[in-house]
Motif scaffolding. Sequence first.
Motif, short mmCIF file in Angstrom:
data_model
loop_
_atom_site.label_atom_id
_atom_site.label_comp_id
_atom_site.label_asym_id
_atom_site.label_seq_id
_atom_site.Cartn_x
_atom_site.Cartn_y
_atom_site.Cartn_z
N ALA A 151 0.83 -1.21 0.00
CA ALA A 151 0.00 0.00 0.00
C ALA A 151 0.86 1.26 0.00
CB ALA A 151 -0.93 -0.01 1.21
N LEU A 152 1.88 1.30 0.85
CA LEU A 152 2.75 2.46 0.90
C LEU A 152 3.57 2.60 -0.38
CD1 LEU A 152 3.92 2.12 4.61
CD2 LEU A 152 2.61 4.03 3.68
N GLY A 153 4.02 1.46 -0.93
CA GLY A 153 4.78 1.50 -2.18
C GLY A 153 3.96 2.07 -3.32
N ARG A 154 2.72 1.67 -3.42
CA ARG A 154 1.85 2.21 -4.48
C ARG A 154 1.65 3.71 -4.31
NH1 ARG A 154 -2.45 -2.86 -4.13
NH2 ARG A 154 -1.30 -4.27 -5.54
N GLU A 155 1.48 4.16 -3.06
CA GLU A 155 1.33 5.59 -2.80
C GLU A 155 2.60 6.35 -3.19
OE1 GLU A 155 -1.26 7.28 -1.99
OE2 GLU A 155 -2.69 5.85 -1.13
N MET A 156 3.77 5.80 -2.86
CA MET A 156 5.04 6.46 -3.17
C MET A 156 5.22 6.60 -4.68
SD MET A 156 7.51 4.57 -0.39
CE MET A 156 9.06 5.28 -1.01
N LEU A 157 4.90 5.56 -5.41
CA LEU A 157 5.06 5.59 -6.86
C LEU A 157 4.07 6.56 -7.50
CD1 LEU A 157 5.56 1.76 -7.34
CD2 LEU A 157 7.30 3.51 -7.78
N ALA A 158 2.83 6.53 -7.03
CA ALA A 158 1.82 7.44 -7.60
C ALA A 158 2.17 8.89 -7.31
CB ALA A 158 0.44 7.10 -7.03
N ALA A 159 2.66 9.18 -6.09
CA ALA A 159 3.02 10.55 -5.74
C ALA A 159 4.16 11.07 -6.60
CB ALA A 159 3.40 10.64 -4.26
N ALA A 160 5.03 10.16 -7.03
CA ALA A 160 6.17 10.55 -7.88
C ALA A 160 5.83 10.48 -9.36
CB ALA A 160 7.36 9.64 -7.57
N GLY A 161 4.60 10.07 -9.68
CA GLY A 161 4.20 9.99 -11.09
C GLY A 161 4.81 8.80 -11.82
N ILE A 162 5.08 7.72 -11.10
CA ILE A 162 5.66 6.51 -11.70
C ILE A 162 4.57 5.46 -11.82
CG2 ILE A 162 7.42 4.72 -11.45
CD1 ILE A 162 8.93 6.68 -9.60
N TYR A 163 4.32 5.04 -13.03
CA TYR A 163 3.27 4.03 -13.26
C TYR A 163 3.85 2.90 -14.09
CZ TYR A 163 0.40 7.89 -11.62
OH TYR A 163 -0.11 8.90 -10.87
N GLY A 164 3.44 1.70 -13.79
CA GLY A 164 3.96 0.53 -14.51
C GLY A 164 3.98 -0.66 -13.60
N LYS A 165 5.16 -1.02 -13.12
CA LYS A 165 5.29 -2.20 -12.28
C LYS A 165 4.71 -1.96 -10.89
CE LYS A 165 8.57 -5.79 -11.04
NZ LYS A 165 9.86 -6.40 -11.36
N ASP A 166 4.10 -3.00 -10.31
CA ASP A 166 3.47 -2.90 -9.01
C ASP A 166 4.41 -3.45 -7.94
OD1 ASP A 166 0.77 -2.44 -7.57
OD2 ASP A 166 1.40 -4.42 -6.87
N PRO A 167 4.48 -2.83 -6.74
CA PRO A 167 5.35 -3.34 -5.69
C PRO A 167 5.07 -4.79 -5.30
CG PRO A 167 4.57 -1.14 -5.13
CD PRO A 167 3.82 -1.57 -6.36
N ALA A 168 3.81 -5.21 -5.37
CA ALA A 168 3.49 -6.61 -5.06
C ALA A 168 4.21 -7.55 -6.02
CB ALA A 168 1.98 -6.83 -5.12
N ASP A 169 4.28 -7.17 -7.29
CA ASP A 169 5.00 -7.99 -8.26
C ASP A 169 6.50 -7.99 -7.98
OD1 ASP A 169 2.62 -8.58 -9.59
OD2 ASP A 169 2.79 -6.81 -10.89
#
Length: 425
Positions: free
Chosen positions: A274-292
């Motif tokens: 959950a925190l990883g997804r928030e960090m990536l979205a806040a930085a505008g990084i989309y693509g690979k998911d932290p769960a993967d």
Amino acid sequence: MDVIDVIVTKRDGGELSTAQIDWVIENYTSGAVADEQMSALNMAILLNGMDRREISDWTKAMIRSGERMDWSALDRPTTDKHSTGGVGDKITLPLSPAVAACGGAVPQLSGRGLGHTGGTLDKLESIPGWRARLSNAEMLAVLREAGSVICAAGEGLAPADRKLYALRDVTGTVESIPLIASSIMSKKIAEGTSALVLDVKTGSGAFMKTPERARELARTMVELGHDAGVDTVALLTAMDRPLGRTAGNALEVAESLEVLAGGGPADIVELTVALGREMLAAAGIYGKDPADALRDGTAMDHWRRMIIAQGGDPDAPLPVARETHTVTAPASGVLTRLDALAVGVAAWRLGAGRARKEDPVSAGAGITWHAVPGDRVEAGRPLFTLHADEPVRFERALQALEDACEIVPDGVPRLLPLIIERIVP
């Protein structure tokens, strides 16, 4: 300008001007304003509060007291996470490499444990050879090599906060939300990250015991980040029970490695993702998911590169405490409560934590719990395993655990949701 006028303004419930705030922070940092004068001002702030403009000005003044780091030489956006601390909170360890594996750069400046809360640097220092202290050039080199770096803040970062933090600790002004928020955010903004996610914890094992106080702190910090041009969001998360299954330095590294290997406790995985997804979205990084990244081994690859780049041996055996003691369940039934504060105090008394910043910690000490709220337990089966280098420590740790849990024949746990609320500007 006169420091007495500044103190009296806030003592009488007035607003401090930008000029007053800039002057007092600059002169306190240089030593021209004495500790007893700043203590009086801190108490006035605790009692009368600050509005948003004042807190923002106070934070900016503390940032200006030192250097502001610059990561523009990197070829990827920076993003970071800050937790307000708790028991078993090893989230940074799997989170930073997982986000790096998804394309972010994570310049994570972390701290040491104090009292019942663990410190990320203490955990990582249980890895043979690993170094917490890096120069700015070394941090940049590790970020380029591994995508993430976890290290101690340098002396030049927000020196005003370092003085104020020590003063608050001995003057009964730690609880002031304006002072807490500005302390955390001055360091995080000076760190130079472009995006920030805050994990603000609430419950018995957290600094903020109630969701209302935690929410106020989270909103204040999100506003400070927004005012400073850093994309900031916060998650309000539960600390009424400890995270994962372990509290203690090497014990938590071992548990983090389980998560990086695609397993580990469900709550650690859920919060990391959950925190990883928030960090990536806040930085505008989309693509690979932290769960993967956790499942496919790429997070583990980045972990190993980071540890090696900071002088550590990721294959070396972790320290193990010399002595263990098992606590068995007193009855059969459902574990309905496992108090985070009690578990944290027990781990501290076993040697995993410190009472003063200069105290040493034991790398192998800590506590493992074999059930979490909602699990069925059987009388006589292991409930806790205590780890310590000196068996004399077990007695006081057991005292801390006397009322740590509740077992009910057919009980249902009454717990906060792991992720309570998302707070945005």
